[in-house]
Design an enzyme around this catalytic site. Structure first.
Site, PDB file in Angstrom:
ATOM      1  N   LYS A  11       0.802  -1.219   0.000  1.00 17.58           N
ATOM      2  CA  LYS A  11       0.000   0.000   0.000  1.00 17.58           C
ATOM      3  C   LYS A  11       0.844   1.282   0.000  1.00 17.58           C
ATOM      4  O   LYS A  11       2.046   1.241   0.261  1.00 17.58           O
ATOM      5  CB  LYS A  11      -0.928  -0.019   1.218  1.00 17.58           C
ATOM      6  N   TYR A  51     -12.354  -2.253  -4.518  1.00 20.14           N
ATOM      7  CA  TYR A  51     -12.904  -2.340  -3.163  1.00 20.14           C
ATOM      8  C   TYR A  51     -14.428  -2.223  -3.142  1.00 20.14           C
ATOM      9  O   TYR A  51     -15.025  -1.956  -2.097  1.00 20.14           O
ATOM     10  CB  TYR A  51     -12.267  -1.269  -2.267  1.00 20.14           C
ATOM     11  N   PHE A  59     -16.193   3.097   5.883  1.00 15.03           N
ATOM     12  CA  PHE A  59     -14.794   3.412   5.596  1.00 15.03           C
ATOM     13  C   PHE A  59     -14.459   3.385   4.105  1.00 15.03           C
ATOM     14  O   PHE A  59     -13.336   3.688   3.718  1.00 15.03           O
ATOM     15  CB  PHE A  59     -13.858   2.439   6.336  1.00 15.03           C
ATOM     16  N   ARG A  87      -1.522 -14.442   4.500  1.00 13.01           N
ATOM     17  CA  ARG A  87      -2.259 -13.826   5.602  1.00 13.01           C
ATOM     18  C   ARG A  87      -1.492 -13.967   6.915  1.00 13.01           C
ATOM     19  O   ARG A  87      -1.498 -13.061   7.742  1.00 13.01           O
ATOM     20  CB  ARG A  87      -3.668 -14.395   5.681  1.00 13.01           C
ATOM     21  N   ASN A 114      -2.029   0.067   6.801  1.00 10.44           N
ATOM     22  CA  ASN A 114      -1.441  -1.135   7.391  1.00 10.44           C
ATOM     23  C   ASN A 114      -0.489  -1.861   6.432  1.00 10.44           C
ATOM     24  O   ASN A 114      -0.241  -3.049   6.573  1.00 10.44           O
ATOM     25  CB  ASN A 114      -2.528  -2.065   7.930  1.00 10.44           C
ATOM     26  N   HIS A 117      -2.172  -5.461   1.530  1.00  7.97           N
ATOM     27  CA  HIS A 117      -3.458  -6.115   1.306  1.00  7.97           C
ATOM     28  C   HIS A 117      -3.163  -7.519   0.816  1.00  7.97           C
ATOM     29  O   HIS A 117      -2.214  -7.736   0.056  1.00  7.97           O
ATOM     30  CB  HIS A 117      -4.275  -5.375   0.233  1.00  7.97           C
ATOM     31  N   GLU A 128      -9.178 -11.219  -7.772  1.00 10.82           N
ATOM     32  CA  GLU A 128      -8.302 -10.065  -7.575  1.00 10.82           C
ATOM     33  C   GLU A 128      -7.097 -10.106  -8.505  1.00 10.82           C
ATOM     34  O   GLU A 128      -6.681  -9.071  -9.031  1.00 10.82           O
ATOM     35  CB  GLU A 128      -7.850  -9.997  -6.113  1.00 10.82           C
TER      36      GLU A 128
END
Length: 140
Positions: A11, A51, A59, A87, A114, A117, A128
């Site tokens: 990100k 998204y 959000f 993950r 964070n 993704h 994705e």
């Protein structure tokens, strides 16, 4: 165990701090291979579409704004149980809850910023990956 592919996005908060190499070293150190990679700056349309599943959540607009605030690195990771492995390496979405030594614990600035993704299932990973890459761009 099955060899899988999953999508990873580094990100804007992480690319701004020049953490791409450190983050990719974590993926590779865990046994995942980077089989496709692109650095890009998402448009509002691209981030909004990607998204879209969160469109009704409070959000969503902030997420789209954040994901278009700087360049990202989109990539395909491949390996044994890649979705779960990715993950585990990333850690919990909220860095305050992430395990020691995970990417989010070590690099995240906040729950939104964070650093990474990752796909949450094999089905979502396939969707994705197809959003960002054609088959010929993935070199396994």
């Amino acid at each position: 165990m099955a060899v899988e592919r999953t999508l990873s996005i580094i990100k804007p908060d992480a690319t701004r701090r020049n953490l791409t190499g450190a983050i990719n070293a974590r993926f590779e150190g865990s046994g995942l291979r980077i089989v496709a990679q692109r650095r890009m700056w998402l448009t509002d349309t691209q981030a909004g579409k990607f998204y879209e599943v969160h469109k009704e959540r409070p959000f969503y607009k902030d997420l789209v704004k954040f994901m278009t605030s700087g360049p990202v690195v989109v990539q395909v990771l491949e390996g044994e149980n890649a979705v779960l492995k990715n993950r585990e390496v990333m850690g919990a979405t909220n860095p305050a809850n992430a395990a020691e030594g995970t990417i989010r614990k070590d690099f995240a600035e906040s729950i939104e910023a964070n650093s990474v993704h990752g796909s949450d299932s094999a089905e979502n990973a396939a969707n994705e990956i197809a959003f960002f890459f054609s088959g010929c761009e993935i070199v396994g």
